[in-house]
Design a protein around this motif. Structure first.
Motif, short mmCIF file in Angstrom:
data_model
loop_
_atom_site.label_atom_id
_atom_site.label_comp_id
_atom_site.label_asym_id
_atom_site.label_seq_id
_atom_site.Cartn_x
_atom_site.Cartn_y
_atom_site.Cartn_z
N THR A 6 3.38 -1.60 -15.36
CA THR A 6 2.32 -0.59 -15.29
C THR A 6 2.49 0.47 -16.37
O THR A 6 1.66 1.37 -16.49
N LEU A 29 7.99 -2.66 -3.10
CA LEU A 29 7.73 -2.54 -4.54
C LEU A 29 6.92 -3.73 -5.05
O LEU A 29 6.02 -3.56 -5.87
N LYS A 32 3.37 -3.39 -4.43
CA LYS A 32 2.77 -2.40 -5.34
C LYS A 32 2.66 -2.95 -6.76
O LYS A 32 2.27 -2.24 -7.68
N GLN A 34 5.16 -3.79 -8.68
CA GLN A 34 6.21 -3.19 -9.50
C GLN A 34 7.35 -4.18 -9.73
O GLN A 34 7.59 -5.07 -8.92
N HIS A 80 5.66 7.78 -0.27
CA HIS A 80 4.41 7.01 -0.34
C HIS A 80 3.38 7.57 0.64
O HIS A 80 2.23 7.79 0.28
N GLY A 83 1.72 10.58 -0.40
CA GLY A 83 0.91 10.44 -1.61
C GLY A 83 1.63 10.84 -2.87
O GLY A 83 1.01 11.09 -3.91
N LYS A 84 2.95 10.89 -2.82
CA LYS A 84 3.72 11.35 -3.99
C LYS A 84 4.46 10.24 -4.72
O LYS A 84 5.01 10.47 -5.79
N PHE A 85 4.50 9.02 -4.14
CA PHE A 85 5.25 7.94 -4.79
C PHE A 85 4.47 7.33 -5.96
O PHE A 85 5.03 7.11 -7.03
N GLU A 86 3.19 7.09 -5.77
CA GLU A 86 2.37 6.48 -6.83
C GLU A 86 2.32 7.34 -8.09
O GLU A 86 2.48 6.81 -9.19
N PRO A 87 2.13 8.68 -7.96
CA PRO A 87 2.17 9.51 -9.19
C PRO A 87 3.54 9.42 -9.89
O PRO A 87 3.59 9.43 -11.12
N LEU A 89 5.44 6.75 -9.94
CA LEU A 89 5.42 5.47 -10.64
C LEU A 89 4.62 5.55 -11.94
O LEU A 89 4.91 4.88 -12.91
N ALA A 90 3.61 6.41 -11.93
CA ALA A 90 2.77 6.58 -13.11
C ALA A 90 3.42 7.48 -14.15
O ALA A 90 2.89 7.70 -15.22
#
Length: 94
Positions: A6, A29, A32, A34, A80, A83-87, A89-90
């Motif tokens: 990603t 993971l 997702k 990943q 997750h 809502g803080k895990f995806e940012p 990862l980004a």
């Protein structure tokens, strides 16, 4: 170290062979999309010492996204759900 597909930071997971939470973390993971770098501390005592020094914990898994210590499986799922895990990862940081 290579980036994840990603384009985000590299995920490093310290694990052992017999660890249900390690399997659960890998499955999460995978769901997702990943990839991660797995470090088996049961095969390499020096890596175990490195993990304890970095994470200040002795349990596995210990998950890092880039230089950010996420913690174990429960910590990752809590991030997750918040809502803080995806940012992370980004590449946004914690």
């Amino acid at each position: 170290m290579s980036d994840t597909p990603t384009g985000g930071p590299t995920i490093t997971m310290y694990t052992t062979a017999i660890c249900p939470y390690c399997v659960a973390a890998k499955n999460f993971l995978k769901s997702k999309g990943q990839s991660w770098q797995e470090v088996r501390i049961d095969l390499d005592p020096a890596e175990r010492e490195k993990m304890i020094s970095k994470a200040r914990r002795t349990s596995v898994p210990q998950i890092f996204v880039g230089d950010t210590h996420v913690g174990g499986y429960d910590d990752m799922i809590a991030l997750h759900r918040a809502g803080k895990f995806e940012p992370l990862l980004a590449g946004a940081g914690a």
